[in-house]
Design an enzyme around this catalytic site. Structure first.
Site, PDB file in Angstrom:
ATOM      1  N   CYS B 130       4.568 -67.230  41.736  1.00 19.39           N
ATOM      2  CA  CYS B 130       6.014 -67.654  41.496  1.00 19.39           C
ATOM      3  C   CYS B 130       6.560 -67.076  42.942  1.00 19.39           C
ATOM      4  CB  CYS B 130       6.841 -67.165  40.493  1.00 19.39           C
ATOM      5  SG  CYS B 130       8.470 -67.440  40.403  1.00 19.39           S
ATOM      6  N   CYS B 133      10.503 -65.846  42.567  1.00 18.06           N
ATOM      7  CA  CYS B 133      10.829 -64.654  41.529  1.00 18.06           C
ATOM      8  C   CYS B 133       9.627 -64.177  40.886  1.00 18.06           C
ATOM      9  CB  CYS B 133      12.036 -65.039  40.590  1.00 18.06           C
ATOM     10  SG  CYS B 133      11.591 -66.537  39.778  1.00 18.06           S
ATOM     11  N   SER B 134       9.558 -64.261  39.379  1.00 20.74           N
ATOM     12  CA  SER B 134       8.303 -63.862  38.747  1.00 20.74           C
ATOM     13  C   SER B 134       8.073 -64.715  37.773  1.00 20.74           C
ATOM     14  CB  SER B 134       8.776 -62.231  38.301  1.00 20.74           C
ATOM     15  OG  SER B 134      10.038 -62.341  37.573  1.00 20.74           O
ATOM     16  N   CYS B 135       8.246 -65.916  37.571  1.00 19.29           N
ATOM     17  CA  CYS B 135       8.056 -66.743  36.647  1.00 19.29           C
ATOM     18  C   CYS B 135       6.720 -66.714  36.292  1.00 19.29           C
ATOM     19  CB  CYS B 135       8.503 -68.341  36.990  1.00 19.29           C
ATOM     20  SG  CYS B 135      10.078 -68.557  37.111  1.00 19.29           S
TER      21      CYS B 135
END
Lengths: 105, 228
Positions: B130, B133-135
């Site tokens: 991702c 971000c941090s999906c």
């Protein structure tokens, strides 16, 4: 073309990928759970959180940690949305730090 | 499988604040950081939590229950699905067609809006990132590995995936394409690795044990049978 978002780092050069695992602290687990609840109760939505992170100062973002950024983002959002009063939060934080204990909250 | 309502990010709410809040419940029983000095950051969170509770926005019991739900997310859930898919071609087809439904068949509730299975083949290796971000499919896999949320991985995985994988100890031959999948809030992925050779006699549970957390984002290969 507009400047890139601070979060838009895909494709940039970077150093070694850190391989050490990170064990979340108890409060970080509580924070994630609290954030999930704020989302499911529709006090905040994911896109608002993303926007607030994108608005962080570039230097802060660059040096921030994942869970540190999550906390800063949640705090900024609940203050912006007048869910929590900034002064009340600062006072409560100060009192907790002065007490130096987790046991009264 | 429970019947709690969904949200559309990475979890769900049990919706059962029962007015029986014990604010101290959330201190027990495993405070792995009790011997760590209180930091300003933690104090800020504790202050925020206490204010949210005082204002009736959340209850301590809801936080505790939500933590319990979040703890269910684990790479082993995906490993169970993949092992079953390796053994059952019909399940494999269903998993690729509708990953959420295939998870539900095994009693695994996923709260991601959309979850897609990426099948590795002899010609194609998939990895997941991702970049923004941090999906990550947390309800299936739990919290992401530290490397996955690192800025270095987010930056480099799309630019030089073969080199990143090499640094992870995974050598993908030049003859195999590497497909990099960039996740987002509404679409998250799980990689289905190829079944290792020499596993014909293995049970579903034994096969599942070969599949690590990093396998299901494409950053590792399944263990060889008999390996650790």
């Amino acid at each position: 073309m507009a400047d890139k978002l601070i979060t838009d780092i895909g494709g940039e050069a970077a150093g070694d990928v850190p391989r050490d695992d990170y064990n979340m602290l108890f409060w970080e687990k509580q924070m994630i759970a609290t954030f999930n609840l704020l989302q499911t109760k529709q006090h905040v939505v994911t896109d608002e959180y993303r926007r607030i992170v994108e608005e962080m100062p570039a230097d802060y973002y660059k040096n921030s940690t994942f869970y540190g950024r999550r906390l800063e983002g949640i705090v900024a959002l609940v203050i912006e949305k007048a869910i929590i009063d900034r002064e009340a939060l600062e006072e409560r934080t100060k009192a907790i730090l002065e007490a130096g204990t987790r046991d009264h909250v | 499988m429970n019947t709690e309502p969904h949200d559309h990010d990475d979890g769900h709410d049990d919706g059962h604040g029962d007015g029986h809040d014990h604010e101290h419940d959330d201190h027990a029983p495993t405070r792995e950081d009790d011997d760590i000095e209180l930091t300003e950051r933690e104090a800020t969170f504790l202050a925020l939590k206490s204010l949210l509770i005082e204002q009736g926005i959340v209850t301590a019991e809801e936080i505790r229950k939500r933590m319990e739900f979040n703890e269910r997310g684990s790479p082993h859930q995906a490993a169970r699905m993949i092992a079953k898919a390796w053994l059952d071609p019909h399940y494999k087809t269903r998993m690729i067609d509708d990953t959420k439904a295939a998870a539900a068949e095994l009693g695994i509730e996923t709260t991601e809006a959309e979850l897609v299975t990426l099948e590795n083949t002899p010609d194609r290796h998939n990895i997941v990132v991702c970049t923004l971000c941090s999906c990550y499919p947390r309800s299936l896999l739990g919290e992401p590995p530290a490397f996955y949320v690192s800025k270095a991985y987010r930056s480099r995985a799309v630019r030089e995936p073969r080199q990143v994988l090499k640094e992870f100890g995974v050598d993908i031959p030049q003859s195999v394409d590497i497909a990099v999948h960039d996740s987002n809030a509404d679409l998250r992925y799980v990689v289905m690795p190829m079944r290792p050779a020499g596993t014909d006699a293995m049970s579903e549970a034994e096969l599942a044990a070969l599949i690590s957390r990093d396998c299901v984002v494409g950053c590792a290969l399944p263990s060889e049978p008999g390996g650790n």
